[in-house]
Design an enzyme around this catalytic site. Structure first.
Site, PDB file in Angstrom:
ATOM      1  CE  LYS A 277      42.847  46.651  39.030  1.00 29.57           C
ATOM      2  NZ  LYS A 277      41.421  46.548  39.253  1.00 29.57           N
TER       3      LYS A 277
ATOM      4  CG  ASP B 152      39.370  44.768  41.707  1.00 22.76           C
ATOM      5  OD1 ASP B 152      39.241  45.771  42.436  1.00 22.76           O
ATOM      6  OD2 ASP B 152      40.245  44.676  40.837  1.00 22.76           O
TER       7      ASP B 152
END
Ligand code: ATR
Length: 282
Positions: free
Chosen positions: A66, A102
């Site tokens: 990420k 997220d």
């Protein structure tokens, strides 16, 4: 022509994302498929070059890529830069754009539980990848205070200084208190361990876990015993995926069906890993 989407991570063999995205494509009659691509860290730049060469339409990005993936993209939006991590890539005619959904998954999980975050004191456990979007979501939600505890204090301090919050030592957890407790460590994943004792859990009104295997972690079962409001980790997974799907297709996916599919799949995984409640020995 079928479009191709997928998730890159390492490992990804147990990712639940293909289940929810493929179901949404099928239900909506969209000609697209979603696969799981295990990509070792040393192969990430090749994988992103492959995305460009093959014309893959979009990617979910998971552990451990990420942060690293950001340097291979053409554009990273403001939110992903602030969080310091990308979980979503959109291929706009060959230009790869990175963002982060997220934190939206976190906000929607609290909304679904009917929790107003305004003015709350939030304790976040963990300073790894999962904690970044969680802390960001809390800071953006008008909470009164966010504090972070991490086993490695230096990492807690890094995350805390990034978001302007306070860091505490893991050894000081015995004095932790607040309204909302969020586990962003990996403690409880595929095991029946809790990062904190029942006594600490009892000092909060709402307990969220980012771990979703098992769905009801030891931490959440302690919170349930104490009659707390609990938010399991599948909700964050679901809502970050819903937002990804919208970004890729411009269409709202079938939320309830995606949710059902996720819970069914995780039940199977609990059985596979011997994590079903009936299998509990403790
Ligand atoms: P993720 O991206 O899922 O957050 P990670 O970056 O490896 O994964 O971070 C895992 C988090 O769980 C870290 O905060 C880690 O603490 P350290 O920074 O000290 O490694 C935390 N963690 C893992 N095992 C732990 C344990 N047994 N007790 C306390 N914290 C633990």
């Amino acid at each position: 022509m079928y479009k191709v989407y997928g998730i890159v991570g390492y490992p990804v063999s147990h990712s639940l994302s293909p289940v929810m995205h493929n179901l949404a494509f099928r239900e909506l009659g969209i000609k697209a498929v979603y696969g799981a691509f295990p990509v070792k860290p040393e192969n990430l730049s090749l994988a992103i070059a492959g995305v460009r060469a093959l014309g893959i339409s979009g990617l979910s990005v998971t552990i451990p890529h990420k942060v690293e993936v950001m340097k291979y993209l053409d554009e990273v939006d403001y939110v992903a830069k602030e969080i310091g991590a990308v979980n979503t890539i959109i291929n706009y005619d060959g230009k790869l754009f990175g963002t982060n959904t997220d934190w939206i998954g976190v906000i929607k999980s609290f909304e679904e539980a009917g929790i107003d975050l305004t003015g709350k004191r939030v304790v976040v456990l963990g300073a790894g990848g999962a904690s970044l979007a969680i802390v960001y979501a809390m800071v953006k939600s008008g909470v009164k205070e966010v504090v972070i505890y991490n086993r490695t204090y230096e990492k807690a301090r890094e995350v805390a200084s990034r978001f302007g919050i306070l860091a505490y030592k893991w050894e000081d957890l015995s004095t932790a208190y607040g309204d909302i407790l969020i586990n962003a460590t990996s403690v409880g994943l595929k095991s029946f361990d809790s990062p904190v004792s029942k006594e600490i859990v009892s000092r909060f009104s709402v307990v969220m876990d980012s771990v979703y295997l098992p769905v009801e972690t030891k931490l959440l079962s302690l919170a349930r015993e104490e009659n707390k409001i609990i938010i399991d980790g599948l909700k964050m997974l679901l809502y970050q995926g819903v937002e990804q799907f919208r970004l890729w297709t411009g269409i709202n996916p079938p939320l309830d069906k995606m949710r059902d599919a996720l819970y069914q799949e995780v039940l199977k995984m609990e059985a596979e890993f011997g994590l079903r409640k009936t299998d509990k020995t403790s």
